[in-house]
Design a protein around this motif. Sequence first.
Motif, PDB file in Angstrom:
ATOM      1  N   LEU A  72       0.836  -1.201   0.000  1.00 25.26           N
ATOM      2  CA  LEU A  72       0.000   0.000   0.000  1.00 25.26           C
ATOM      3  C   LEU A  72       0.867   1.246   0.000  1.00 25.26           C
ATOM      4  O   LEU A  72       1.930   1.269   0.624  1.00 25.26           O
TER       5      LEU A  72
ATOM      6  N   LYS B 240      -5.369   5.170   1.239  1.00 26.17           N
ATOM      7  CA  LYS B 240      -4.467   4.050   0.985  1.00 26.17           C
ATOM      8  C   LYS B 240      -4.733   3.515  -0.422  1.00 26.17           C
ATOM      9  O   LYS B 240      -5.877   3.219  -0.771  1.00 26.17           O
TER      10      LYS B 240
ATOM     11  N   PRO C 213      -3.771   0.542  -3.112  1.00 29.50           N
ATOM     12  CA  PRO C 213      -3.103  -0.752  -3.288  1.00 29.50           C
ATOM     13  C   PRO C 213      -2.255  -0.750  -4.552  1.00 29.50           C
ATOM     14  O   PRO C 213      -2.702  -0.299  -5.608  1.00 29.50           O
TER      15      PRO C 213
END
Length: 195
Positions: free
Chosen positions: A72, A152, A154
């Motif tokens: 992340l 966040k 990915p």
Amino acid sequence: MRVFIGVRLPDVIKEQLGAVQEEVKRASLKGSFTDPDNFHLTIRFIGEVNPEQKGAIEAALICCTADQVPFLVETDGWGYFLKKNKWIIWLGIKENGQLHQLYDQLNAELLVQATTVADEVAFIPHLTLGRGIVLSQEWETLSKVPLPSEQKIPVTALTLFESVRVNGKLVYRPIADFPFNGQTIQSASSKPTNP
């Protein structure tokens, strides 16, 4: 074809970036603002390539992603580059060792494949909101506008994008995805796709 390597963003992140971008629009007299469908995280700009070079880039991406594990990254504060009195305004990415390691490995693989020269531009991960912007207020004023809490993002694959014009509109079209520890996934090339 004109290509670059980047990370696709989830739709929810694109929506949040769109809201942040509205703050920039309100603070600007003019500018070219990133289409929300084009929001992405650039890892490496390449430029014009021929089919042979494209194949070598894809080989480098396969090698680079084969042993990568997902991770992340988190958004950070406002940032900008200044070019001829016009602004490129972006949302930053927090310092992340895995992201920089991925960038270094990608550059090494591209050099092995002899597809590019060493990247002479410092890697400053960011999400571009607009280019060629003329601000209607001081930067300090805009930079104090509150941002959503860190998002966040990915990082599970690298994507080879083509930069094209479709009906006069700039589109970043995914050519192929290279999932970490996975197989190459070819994107439909007949039309733009929304990641």
